[in-house]
Scaffold this motif. Structure first.
Motif, PDB file in Angstrom:
ATOM      1  N   LYS A  30     -19.798 -23.111   4.818  1.00 51.18           N
ATOM      2  CA  LYS A  30     -21.352 -22.138   4.625  1.00 51.18           C
ATOM      3  C   LYS A  30     -21.042 -20.827   5.056  1.00 51.18           C
ATOM      4  O   LYS A  30     -21.804 -19.702   4.703  1.00 51.18           O
ATOM      5  N   ILE A  31     -19.957 -20.627   5.907  1.00 50.63           N
ATOM      6  CA  ILE A  31     -19.885 -19.333   6.579  1.00 50.63           C
ATOM      7  C   ILE A  31     -19.826 -18.159   5.702  1.00 50.63           C
ATOM      8  O   ILE A  31     -20.422 -17.162   5.967  1.00 50.63           O
ATOM      9  N   PRO A  32     -18.897 -18.454   4.589  1.00 46.09           N
ATOM     10  CA  PRO A  32     -18.971 -16.892   3.779  1.00 46.09           C
ATOM     11  C   PRO A  32     -19.954 -16.729   3.145  1.00 46.09           C
ATOM     12  O   PRO A  32     -20.174 -15.555   2.411  1.00 46.09           O
ATOM     13  N   GLN A  33     -20.988 -17.973   2.863  1.00 42.04           N
ATOM     14  CA  GLN A  33     -22.219 -17.620   2.221  1.00 42.04           C
ATOM     15  C   GLN A  33     -23.459 -16.963   2.992  1.00 42.04           C
ATOM     16  O   GLN A  33     -24.380 -16.695   2.376  1.00 42.04           O
ATOM     17  N   LEU A  34     -23.133 -16.482   4.395  1.00 39.56           N
ATOM     18  CA  LEU A  34     -24.084 -16.210   5.129  1.00 39.56           C
ATOM     19  C   LEU A  34     -24.586 -14.739   4.713  1.00 39.56           C
ATOM     20  O   LEU A  34     -23.646 -14.080   4.311  1.00 39.56           O
ATOM     21  N   PRO A  35     -25.637 -14.423   4.950  1.00 39.66           N
ATOM     22  CA  PRO A  35     -26.116 -12.940   4.858  1.00 39.66           C
ATOM     23  C   PRO A  35     -25.134 -12.157   5.658  1.00 39.66           C
ATOM     24  O   PRO A  35     -24.444 -12.355   6.619  1.00 39.66           O
ATOM     25  N   GLU A  36     -25.187 -10.821   5.130  1.00 39.30           N
ATOM     26  CA  GLU A  36     -24.012  -9.928   5.933  1.00 39.30           C
ATOM     27  C   GLU A  36     -24.133  -9.754   7.328  1.00 39.30           C
ATOM     28  O   GLU A  36     -23.134  -9.888   8.222  1.00 39.30           O
ATOM     29  N   GLU A  37     -25.375  -9.349   7.546  1.00 36.57           N
ATOM     30  CA  GLU A  37     -25.733  -9.220   8.887  1.00 36.57           C
ATOM     31  C   GLU A  37     -25.407 -10.213   9.972  1.00 36.57           C
ATOM     32  O   GLU A  37     -24.781 -10.148  11.217  1.00 36.57           O
TER      33      GLU A  37
ATOM     34  N   SER B  24     -22.630 -10.552  12.972  1.00 34.71           N
ATOM     35  CA  SER B  24     -22.831 -11.103  14.229  1.00 34.71           C
ATOM     36  C   SER B  24     -22.369 -12.290  14.846  1.00 34.71           C
ATOM     37  O   SER B  24     -21.939 -12.512  15.774  1.00 34.71           O
ATOM     38  N   LEU B  25     -22.151 -13.074  13.843  1.00 33.52           N
ATOM     39  CA  LEU B  25     -21.485 -14.481  14.133  1.00 33.52           C
ATOM     40  C   LEU B  25     -19.940 -13.995  14.646  1.00 33.52           C
ATOM     41  O   LEU B  25     -19.307 -14.433  15.345  1.00 33.52           O
ATOM     42  N   MET B  26     -19.202 -13.391  13.669  1.00 38.26           N
ATOM     43  CA  MET B  26     -17.613 -12.642  13.966  1.00 38.26           C
ATOM     44  C   MET B  26     -17.813 -11.942  15.320  1.00 38.26           C
ATOM     45  O   MET B  26     -16.671 -12.055  16.134  1.00 38.26           O
ATOM     46  N   CYS B  27     -18.886 -11.240  15.508  1.00 32.32           N
ATOM     47  CA  CYS B  27     -19.043 -10.343  16.766  1.00 32.32           C
ATOM     48  C   CYS B  27     -18.909 -11.284  18.116  1.00 32.32           C
ATOM     49  O   CYS B  27     -18.241 -11.079  18.921  1.00 32.32           O
ATOM     50  N   SER B  28     -19.858 -12.389  17.853  1.00 28.89           N
ATOM     51  CA  SER B  28     -20.065 -13.130  18.852  1.00 28.89           C
ATOM     52  C   SER B  28     -18.684 -14.019  19.307  1.00 28.89           C
ATOM     53  O   SER B  28     -18.219 -14.253  20.359  1.00 28.89           O
TER      54      SER B  28
ATOM     55  N   ASP C 178      -9.871 -10.706   0.102  1.00 31.55           N
ATOM     56  CA  ASP C 178     -10.597  -9.688   0.188  1.00 31.55           C
ATOM     57  C   ASP C 178     -11.912 -10.257   0.654  1.00 31.55           C
ATOM     58  O   ASP C 178     -13.094  -9.377   0.453  1.00 31.55           O
ATOM     59  N   THR C 179     -12.489 -11.328   0.675  1.00 26.80           N
ATOM     60  CA  THR C 179     -13.864 -11.546   1.217  1.00 26.80           C
ATOM     61  C   THR C 179     -14.043 -11.204   2.705  1.00 26.80           C
ATOM     62  O   THR C 179     -12.932 -10.811   3.455  1.00 26.80           O
ATOM     63  N   PRO C 180     -15.222 -11.009   2.828  1.00 27.58           N
ATOM     64  CA  PRO C 180     -15.412 -10.461   4.433  1.00 27.58           C
ATOM     65  C   PRO C 180     -14.583 -11.630   5.305  1.00 27.58           C
ATOM     66  O   PRO C 180     -14.066 -11.142   6.361  1.00 27.58           O
ATOM     67  N   LEU C 181     -14.773 -13.024   5.123  1.00 29.28           N
ATOM     68  CA  LEU C 181     -14.103 -13.842   6.044  1.00 29.28           C
ATOM     69  C   LEU C 181     -12.918 -13.657   6.089  1.00 29.28           C
ATOM     70  O   LEU C 181     -12.096 -13.623   7.092  1.00 29.28           O
ATOM     71  N   PHE C 182     -11.972 -13.456   4.833  1.00 29.05           N
ATOM     72  CA  PHE C 182     -10.690 -13.093   4.911  1.00 29.05           C
ATOM     73  C   PHE C 182     -10.343 -11.945   5.625  1.00 29.05           C
ATOM     74  O   PHE C 182      -9.412 -12.223   6.476  1.00 29.05           O
ATOM     75  N   ILE C 183     -10.883 -10.822   5.776  1.00 26.62           N
ATOM     76  CA  ILE C 183     -10.900  -9.779   6.265  1.00 26.62           C
ATOM     77  C   ILE C 183     -10.843 -10.168   7.958  1.00 26.62           C
ATOM     78  O   ILE C 183     -10.147  -9.555   8.621  1.00 26.62           O
TER      79      ILE C 183
END
Lengths: 155, 1150
Positions: free
Chosen positions: B993-1000, B1004-1008, B1042-1047
């Motif tokens: 589910k993580i890759p499907q999250l809204p960008e913001e 913030s999850l990654m920042c946390s 190149d998905t946000p999660l991959f990066i």
């Protein structure tokens, strides 16, 4: 509480500012009158004198308007005064001479509340000047009233 | 870089830095201080600082600089071990030792640091075949034989330093050694070197114990060697085949028992060793510091077990010698205060270590003397402990000693079938009597009497945090209760007699007070002293009776103790059942006034003594004497009754091999006695709840008794036949006084009890009527209220708010009553409310305390019920929780509160929301539902419609929580923990589910995660690391680049890589970080190679370069190319540990 049913239908005219409650039935996060001021209970603990003594309740509350800390200690069988707390939302329609013009749900207008000092006051002013439509929450207890929050109007 | 400057400059730079650090805070600025610290740090990291350090040691006069030089040597030796010539290491060690020897006046901290450096060198070298550090023992033994106290002290310091360096792994990451390395060093050390140290120590002790007069200096040396002996005997011997993960756990154990390896047999089974310690103790026992060490040595010897004993005979001989020595040491001396704990440790160690068969194999006379001595000591320590309490001493040595001995008794008598029959009865009588005596007031007892017989009576303030005696002294009471059972013939009648006497006196005393009050009407003149003494006597008598008659095992059905059962059976032929029942059924009368009262069952009579106490209390409340009563005694009574009822009420004959006729006649199923007592208990509960509403602890104990009565079907069946039960239910439902004055927790528990009672056996009409009286009024009142047209206008009125709060509290209580067999009906009932509660969220959006309570209802329902719910029901709960969160979010979005309570309120909401989300997620771990088994027949589930999943709710919730989680809020530790637990769960359970999250939200999850990894506590850092692997695996699965999660994972690779390779970190984290690193490496192989390349290219030194390159190669050797395969991962983790041990320190060099 026997008159509960009749209370439901009456308005708030003549409602008393406080009502009594046995000390032991007070709860943390609830409200109580300490030193004549309406307070939110932030700490409540009991103690007794000697192993076979009766409980005393130690209350610490913060004044809901000023933030000042008040404390009291009393036998747990005592009745304490609990303030009637009201929180109402009004739409802000104007600011005149440092007073807010607030519109009630039923269309009544009241203009007796001052624009609060501090950050909230500044925020209300600037939001109002930039034409935002928003609600002001007003906290009322024991004859005091004070705006405490704002929220944008949602459609 | 240090080498670039000349030695004198370095020294003067360090010396002036030391001056800054040593200066008083007012004299230097923070910047100056930091700069000075930095100078030392970089000095210690400098490459090959050996020459300059030697120079410093020889020339500088500043102690702190000497200390730093020693530290620098120590760190550098470990760091550069592989690069150093063995001979230069050897000469460095000799240099340091000689240096210390030649300077007897060195500051202590400098000397210890230098010796620590020596110890570290010896340790690092101990597994290195190319270097021999053994000569150190030869050197030390020469120092010892010098006879010079100063030199001998130094020798002792060397041995102590070696011992601590080898003993514990807590320093492991400081010198960058792996657990495995550490373990191997320790094993080698304990086989040989440790024994050498012990032998050297024994020689010194022998020598000193022979001397007649010891001057202060010699006695000081003596003391140090005694402490060293203690350290050796407290060595935590590492068993041969302990896996590396267990080593850390093993090392953490406190109170190490002596379990030497076989090679120690000759040394420690030699009687002269034990004799020496007895001799030493006799010699120094008046010196309280030394006595503690000598007794501790003996206690360690008393705990000896394991392969050192060739057979049981050897154990018997050893134990016999120990017991003989102990008895002759104790007999004829007056024990010093400082000896009490040590002596009791010896006894408790030997009793818990040696098997029963060895104890019973002791010569009869010796065993009898031992038990006799133990009895006398226990009674004597008990009396001294009571004195300590009166004097309110800070250091309760006798209490500690008494606790240990009582615990030993428990160990002994719990397996008394191994011992000669009845051999513990007389000792039990004595210990029991002395306990009772210490706890009763004069003249029967000695409570509150000081040594010279003066009574002290102080009224101290007791706060709610202080534990009740029944918890505080639970261990003591359990032992005394057990001894009371062993000597039931004596103890049960004793307790009964004392309690009956006190109750009669209490009754008389209260009557006199009442007459007095009626005459003078001035309550101020009442003398409490006599009453308080009676209350305190009764308090202890009830506690002891409770512990004697019953156990309180958690989660099991407690049985009547076999000793009590046998006792009752043994006397049943002399017992008249009818008189016994009469005695039981008339708590208002004096027991002794009943004809034939001596032919009653004693177990039942003890219970009735408590009932008589209860009756005096109840009558006093009816006579308006509540003010004079003791709430503590009230608690004791209901506590006892609860404990008793769990065990004796409706005794199930099937559980016992033999049953006492009086007990089964009085309390068995379908007996009048059982019905009567249920009625009596119920009346007690009702009376207490109305009289004691202001005493929340007593009210709480009372309502817990009620829960006990209804939580078992069999008991509940009788309870619901009582009219009082129905009255209680009606009264509570009507919210009339006095029940509504109870505190909210008590009200919740009362609701829980009333709901549990509803599942008792009743015919369907009665059942319907019951629910109509209990639950339906709740619903009715609630619906009437919220469906009023003007509800929105009146909702802020106090009476309305109270009604709402009471309803919400009741809902929490109902949720608490959930059990697997009632969840079906309770769930349906609560669901109706939950939907209405969402409406309330709207109405009360401005009342944070109400909003908070509403969320709490959801938390409770999810907490108690989710694990039983099948798919359809879970879905319903998810949906309603989702709606709750949506409404909460809508009401708080953009809202700005600036009042004093705003932050606290928000904190509490967030904490509850996270608890709710965690509860919902817990379904993934704990699930008792059997595809809607408990709901079968209620509904046909259909797969139609798009169901809400737990993931949706939880992620939606996180979406609400995340933007509100400010850095400030994360400073609340409980909130911070709950938050990180939650996001780790999410990553582990729903990585897809993580890759499907809204960008913001994603950002913030990654920042946390990054924040938690890098700047929170190690516990949270570990949680975040654990979240990374599932995320990386998710990326690998989708194979989308190149998905946000991959990066994001690429960024985390760098973070984890730096953390493991470049920073000092704590060893516990290596596993979590290693797992994360491995999965990240699999995903980003190219980037990983780049990281390694960059690191290598920064190395100027060819040797270091090669070592690093080799280390990196062997790190991934077993897993090339890296794939997400368990076996490879395990291999990688193993190599990683070696990697960290080998080059971890190297990379920290600047």
């Amino acid at each position: 509480m026997a008159e509960l049913d009749t209370d439901f239908t009456s308005g708030d005219a003549g409602a008393s500012l406080t009502f009594p409650m046995q000390c032991s039935a007070l709860r943390k996060n609830g409200f109580v009158v300490l030193k004549g001021r309406p307070c939110k209970i932030v700490e409540m603990s009991t103690s007794k004198t000697g192993k076979h003594g009766h409980a005393k309740v130690h209350l610490v509350g913060i004044d809901i308007f000023t933030g000042k800390k008040n404390e009291d200690i009393c036998p747990s069988t005592h009745n304490m005064d609990v303030p009637n707390i009201k929180r109402l939302d009004y739409q802000l329609v104007g600011i005149t001479d440092g007073y807010l013009s607030l519109l009630k749900d039923n269309g009544d207008l009241r203009e007796d509340l001052k624009l609060p000092e501090g950050d909230l006051g500044k925020e209300i002013e600037s939001k109002f000047e930039s034409g935002d439509e928003f609600l002001v929450s007003v906290l009322a207890a024991m004859g005091d009233e004070c705006p405490i929050a704002i929220k944008p109007m949602s459609s | 870089m240090m080498a670039a400057v000349g030695a004198p400059e370095v020294i003067s730079q360090l010396e002036s830095a030391a001056k800054v650090l040593m200066a008083p805070p007012s004299m230097v600025s923070t910047e100056q201080r930091q700069h000075a610290e930095h100078i030392f740090l970089s000095f210690r990291k400098s490459k090959s600082p050996f020459a300059i350090c030697k120079h410093i040691l020889e020339t500088s006069k500043v102690d702190y600089v000497l200390f730093q030089a020693a530290t620098a040597i120590m760190e550098a030796v470990v760091r550069e071990w592989i690069l150093l010539e063995k001979s230069s290491i050897e000469s460095l060690r000799t240099f340091l030792l000689t240096y210390v020897l030649q300077r007897p006046n060195l500051q202590k901290y400098v000397r210890e640091q230098i010796l620590l450096a020596v110890a570290v060198i010896v340790k690092r070298g101990s597994l290195d075949k190319s270097i021999n550090c053994k000569s150190i023992f030869h050197e030390v033994s020469q120092l010892i034989s010098s006879g010079n106290p100063t030199v001998q002290t130094l020798a002792c310091s060397i041995l102590t330093a070696l011992l601590s360096e080898f003993s514990s792994s807590s320093k492991t990451s400081n010198i960058g050694l792996s657990m495995e390395f550490h373990g191997s060093c320790k094993r080698v050390f304990q086989e040989d070197d440790l024994r050498q140290i012990f032998m050297l120590t024994m020689e010194v002790l022998q020598e000193f114990s022979r001397r007649e007069n010891l001057n202060a200096q010699m006695s000081c040396v003596f003391q140090r060697y005694l402490a060293l002996a203690n350290q050796v005997l407290s060595w935590n011997f590492l068993p041969p085949n302990l896996g590396r993960h267990y080593i850390a756990m093993f090392e953490a154990t406190q109170n190490v028992m002596l379990k030497p390896t076989e090679s120690w047999r000759e040394t420690l089974l030699d009687h002269r060793v034990m004799d020496l310690f007895f001799t030493v103790h006799r010699k120094i026992r008046e010196d309280s510091d030394m006595a503690q060490d000598s007794l501790q040595c003996l206690a360690q010897l008393a705990s000896m077990h394991g392969p050192i004993f060739p057979d049981e005979n050897a154990q018997v001989t050893y134990l016999a010698h120990l017991v003989e020595g102990l008895l002759s040491m104790i007999n004829g001396i007056e024990i010093e205060d400082s000896e009490a704990v040590g002596i009791s440790s010896i006894i408790s160690n030997l009793i818990s270590t040696f098997p029963r068969s060895v104890l019973t194999a002791l010569p009869n006379e010796l065993f009898a003397s031992f038990i006799n001595c133990l009895t006398l000591l226990t009674c004597s320590f008990g009396r001294s402990a009571a004195l300590e309490e009166v004097l309110d001493k800070d250091d309760m040595v006798y209490m500690e000693a008494y606790d240990k001995l009582l615990e030993s008794w428990l160990t002994l008598v719990q397996e008394d079938e191994h011992f000669p029959r009845g051999c513990f009865v007389q000792p039990a009588v004595q210990v029991f009597n002395s306990y009772i005596q210490c706890h009763l007031a004069a003249p029967d007892g000695t409570r509150n009497l000081t040594a010279n017989g003066v009574a002290s009576h102080e009224e101290e303030e007791i706060n709610e945090l202080q534990e009740d005696d029944r918890e505080l002294f639970s261990d003591q009471l359990a032992s005394i209760g057990m001894l009371g059972r062993i000597a039931a013939d004596h103890c049960i009648p004793l307790l009964t007699g004392l309690l009956e006497d006190r109750v009669t006196r209490l009754h008389g005393q209260l009557q006199r007070h009442q007459q007095h009050l009626m005459a003078s009407a001035d309550p101020g003149t009442v003398e409490r002293k006599v009453l308080d003494d009676l209350y305190e006597d009764i308090h202890w008598l009830i506690l002891v009776s409770g512990y004697l008659l019953a156990d309180d095992p958690q989660g099991e059905t407690p049985l009547i103790p076999s000793e009590v059962m046998e006792y009752s059976i043994k006397h049943s032929t002399e017992v008249d059942i009818n008189t016994t029942l009469q005695l039981l059924g008339s708590p208002g009368e004096k027991a002794t006034s009943i004809p034939g009262c001596n032919r009653t069952d004693s177990v039942i009579r003890l219970l009735s003594a408590v009932l008589r106490t209860s009756e005096v209390e109840s009558r006093a409340t009816r006579a308006s004497l509540t003010e004079l009563l003791s709430p503590q005694m009230g608690k004791d009574i209901v506590w006892f009754l609860r404990r008793w009822a769990k065990t004796y009420l409706l005794v199930d004959e099937k559980l016992y091999s033999q049953i006492s006729i009086p007990l089964s006649t009085a309390f068995g199923a379908d007996t009048e006695g059982a019905q009567w007592i249920v009625g009596y208990l119920l009346e007690k509960v009702i009376n207490n709840l109305s009289v004691w509403s202001s005493e929340s602890e007593l009210a709480n104990d009372t309502v817990e008794l009620l829960v006990t009565l209804v939580e078992k079907r069999e008991r509940a069946n009788i309870v619901v036949q009582c009219e009082n039960w129905w009255n209680l239910a009606k009264q509570f439902a009507s919210r009339s006084p006095p029940l509504h004055m109870l505190s909210s927790t008590v009200q919740r528990t009362l609701m829980k009890a009333l709901v549990l009672g509803g599942f008792a056996h009743m015919d369907s009409d009665t059942k319907q009527q019951y629910w109509a009286e209990v639950l339906h009024p709740l619903q009715q009142r609630f619906l009437n209220l919220i469906n009023q047209e003007n509800f929105a206008q009146i909702c802020q009125e106090e009476a309305v708010k109270q009604e709402i709060v009471a309803t919400l509290e009741a809902l929490c209580g109902i949720a608490e009553a959930t059990q697997i067999d009632n969840v079906a009906s309770l769930f349906s009932f609560l669901m109706d409310f939950l939907s209405s509660c969402i409406g309330l969220m709207e109405v009360y959006r401005n009342s944070p305390e109400t909003v908070n309570l509403i969320i709490e209802v959801f938390v409770e329902v999810a907490h108690k019920q989710i694990c039983y719910l099948g798919e359809t029901k879970s879905m319903k709960l998810y949906e309603v929780c989702l709606t709750l969160l949506q409404v909460y979010s809508k009401n708080n979005l953009g809202r700005k509160r600036l009042d004093v309570a705003a932050e606290e309120d928000q904190y509490q909401d967030l904490l509850l929301i996270m608890e709710l989300l965690t509860n919902l997620l817990s379904k993934e771990f704990i699930d008792f539902s059997d595809t809607d088994e408990v709901f079968r027949g209620q509904e046909q589930s259909s797969g139609a419609g798009r169901p809400v999943s737990a993931a949706d709710v939880v992620l939606y919730g996180v979406n609400i929580v995340l933007p509100l989680m400010s850095q400030d809020l994360l400073k609340f530790p409980s909130l911070c923990n709950q938050y990180y637990k939650l996001i780790t769960f999410i990553c582990e359970i729903f990585p897809e589910k993580i890759p499907q999250l809204p960008e913001e939200l994603f950002k913030s999850l990654m920042c946390s995660l990054e924040l938690g990894m890098t700047s929170m506590s190690s516990e949270i850092s570990q949680l975040c690391l654990e979240a990374l692997s599932p995320l990386a695996e998710q990326c690998a699965k989708t194979q989308e680049k190149d998905t946000p999660l991959f990066i994001a994972t690429r960024h985390f690779l760098k973070l984890v890589f730096d953390m493991l390779v470049l920073q000092k970190h704590n060893t516990e984290m290596t596993v979590a970080a290693g797992e994360a690193l491995y999965t990240l490496v699999c995903l980003h192989q190219v980037e990983y190679s780049e990281l390694v390349e960059t690191l290598l290219s920064n190395q100027r030194d060819a040797v270091i370069y090669q070592r690093l390159a080799d280390a990196f190669n062997s790190l991934t050797a077993s897993s090339t190319p890296p794939t997400m395969d368990r076996k490879q991962k395990v291999a990688f983790l193993k190599s990683l540990e070696e990697f960290v041990a080998n080059v971890g320190g190297l990379l920290c060099v600047k």
